[in-house]
Design a protein around this motif. Structure first.
Motif, PDB file in Angstrom:
ATOM      1  N   ARG A 153       0.804  -1.147   0.184  1.00  0.00           N
ATOM      2  CA  ARG A 153      -0.046   0.005  -0.089  1.00  0.00           C
ATOM      3  C   ARG A 153       0.738   1.224  -0.003  1.00  0.00           C
ATOM      4  NH1 ARG A 153      -5.410   0.440   3.866  1.00  0.00           N
ATOM      5  NH2 ARG A 153      -5.988  -0.988   2.476  1.00  0.00           N
ATOM      6  N   MET A 158       3.305  -4.447   2.894  1.00  0.00           N
ATOM      7  CA  MET A 158       2.025  -4.530   4.170  1.00  0.00           C
ATOM      8  C   MET A 158       1.617  -6.062   4.382  1.00  0.00           C
ATOM      9  SD  MET A 158      -1.638  -3.041   3.023  1.00  0.00           S
ATOM     10  CE  MET A 158      -2.425  -4.122   1.540  1.00  0.00           C
ATOM     11  N   GLN A 162      -3.916  -4.975   6.494  1.00  0.00           N
ATOM     12  CA  GLN A 162      -4.391  -3.804   5.716  1.00  0.00           C
ATOM     13  C   GLN A 162      -3.578  -2.354   5.689  1.00  0.00           C
ATOM     14  OE1 GLN A 162      -8.535  -4.003   7.967  1.00  0.00           O
ATOM     15  NE2 GLN A 162      -9.047  -5.153   6.450  1.00  0.00           N
ATOM     16  N   ASP A 163      -2.661  -2.549   6.587  1.00  0.00           N
ATOM     17  CA  ASP A 163      -1.947  -1.364   7.047  1.00  0.00           C
ATOM     18  C   ASP A 163      -0.639  -1.669   7.214  1.00  0.00           C
ATOM     19  OD1 ASP A 163      -0.892   1.091   7.902  1.00  0.00           O
ATOM     20  OD2 ASP A 163      -2.434   1.372   9.344  1.00  0.00           O
ATOM     21  N   ASN A 165       1.757   0.059   8.683  1.00  0.00           N
ATOM     22  CA  ASN A 165       1.863   0.508  10.209  1.00  0.00           C
ATOM     23  C   ASN A 165       1.559  -0.611  11.236  1.00  0.00           C
ATOM     24  OD1 ASN A 165       3.172   2.948   9.464  1.00  0.00           O
ATOM     25  ND2 ASN A 165       1.196   3.884   9.295  1.00  0.00           N
ATOM     26  N   SER A 209       7.675   1.990   7.874  1.00  0.00           N
ATOM     27  CA  SER A 209       6.997   2.489   9.127  1.00  0.00           C
ATOM     28  C   SER A 209       8.206   2.981   9.875  1.00  0.00           C
ATOM     29  CB  SER A 209       6.104   1.416   9.608  1.00  0.00           C
ATOM     30  OG  SER A 209       5.557   1.844  10.886  1.00  0.00           O
TER      31      SER A 209
END
Length: 416
Positions: A153, A158, A162-163, A165, A209
């Motif tokens: 992403r 990822m 979904q993220d 981070n 991140s």
């Protein structure tokens, strides 16, 4: 005449326990694959938690404070929902997920207290999930196969999350487990552990991140420091230092190699800046934090889940402000008490020579790192955060039971 009828045989308790442990490992493994919600993790854990407690898993006096603090935290969230004029389905679901995750932390603590050998299965399942989702993130970043971009992403790896981070921090505890095995174990398994560690470090790096970068560096250095404190022989301390230097050098070479790619280097230069535009700009992260804390003085019961992002340009990106906004002052105070007690309990037991000490060490160090990065990112619904809580409290419960058994056998006074 004697009655030849016999009662049906009872299920083998050992077999049931073994099956339950396998399901536990599967649950931890599935925590690394959260592409959509509800994820398979939620579906399995809801059933598993219910079944374990139905078949006799108990919450001991040592684990009960964790349950009380987490429930107080969520009661604050329920009261905050009453502040909403219209409760949307997604907001009600947010509260339900919060309660569910709290119960998983209590479940992990209870299941670990019941049998400390399950810690090994938990970490092995976590490592397996991290390696697979980490490889997916790496392959996706370099577009290694058609459709691989689904594991990225914003040009950031990822994995099956979904993220980015969340993906990056998820990999840290398994990386520390491999690092600990590399430093403490023999030469036979060192190559495989080293390879696994390199995969996870590269995946953390490619998540871009900053929270994950900082978390890994802090946790790795803290783990080595604690191991140096624990080990008494100079020879072993020298081994740890030499292997640590070798591991760092290898990782640096690998990262330098990755930076030779223009795409990687460009994004790294951007993400490596300490303060981004969305941090220090008008209504950026830091200004939103200030405004949010002022708002908390006016709304002691909070404003409800997912409302902060509707008032301000983005969400809180701060676990302390998140607690105030979503769970009110009741939740905020409960969360502070939860974190303070968890850190204090783990620190007190950190260097005691027990079979579960390495797992406590890794869990506590990683949890402390998560609390630190929580000042710049929201960790409220991170599944592995609640697993870390369960690990620390489960090990503390094991220590209490161990001390109780010693007092019973020897008549010695209570160990503080």
């Amino acid at each position: 005449m004697a009655d030849d009828r016999r009662a049906p045989p009872m299920p083998n308790r050992a077999a049931i326990g073994h099956l339950g442990s396998l399901l536990l490992g599967l649950g931890v493994f599935l925590s690394g694959f959260v592409i959509s919600e509800p994820a398979p993790y939620e579906l399995l854990m809801v059933a598993q938690v219910a079944l374990w407690f139905l078949f006799g898993l108990r919450i001991s006096r040592a684990v009960a404070p964790l349950l009380v603090l987490l429930m107080a935290f969520n009661i604050g969230g329920m009261l905050a929902v009453t502040m909403l004029q219209d409760i949307l389905t997604e907001q009600a679901l947010y509260v339900a997920v919060s309660v569910f995750l709290a119960l998983t932390a209590v479940f992990y603590a209870a299941i670990i207290e019941d049998r400390h050998q399950r810690l090994s299965m938990i970490f092995q399942a976590w490592v397996a999930a991290a390696l697979i989702t980490g490889m997916l993130g790496i392959l996706g970043y370099f577009h290694a196969f058609p459709g691989a971009e689904m594991f990225t992403r914003y040009d950031r790896a990822m994995g099956a999350f979904q993220d980015p981070n969340v993906f990056g921090p998820f990999l840290v505890a398994p990386a520390l487990y491999l690092l600990h095995g590399l430093l403490k174990g023999g030469l036979v398994g060192a190559p495989l552990r080293g390879l696994g560690l390199l995969i996870l470090v590269l995946a953390v790096f490619l998540s871009f991140s900053r929270a994950a970068w900082g978390l890994f560096l802090f946790a790795a250095m803290a783990l080595v420091f604690v191991m140096l404190l624990k080990e008494r022989t100079n020879a072993f301390r020298l081994k740890i230092l030499l292997l640590s230097i070798a591991a760092v050098a290898t990782m640096v070479v690998a990262l330098v190699g990755a930076l030779q790619t223009e795409k990687v280097r460009s994004l790294f230069e951007t993400r490596a800046q300490l303060v981004q535009d969305y941090d220090g700009g008008h209504m950026g992260r830091f200004e939103r934090h200030r405004a949010g804390f002022v708002l908390a003085m006016e709304r002691p019961l909070g404003i409800g889940p997912m409302m902060f992002g509707r008032i301000f340009p983005e969400d809180e990106h701060n676990i302390w402000l998140k607690s105030l906004m979503t769970y009110g002052w009741i939740g905020f105070v409960s969360f502070i008490a939860l974190i303070a007690s968890t850190i204090a309990i783990g620190f007190r037991l950190l260097l005691r020579d027990r079979p579960w000490q390495p797992y406590l060490m890794i869990g506590w160090v990683t949890l402390l790192g998560h609390i630190l990065v929580g000042t710049v990112i929201d960790i409220d619904h991170w599944r592995h955060f609640y697993l870390l809580l369960g690990i620390v409290w489960g090990c503390a419960a094991l220590e209490m039971r161990h001390n109780s058994r010693l007092r019973t056998q020897t008549g010695l006074p209570r160990v503080p």
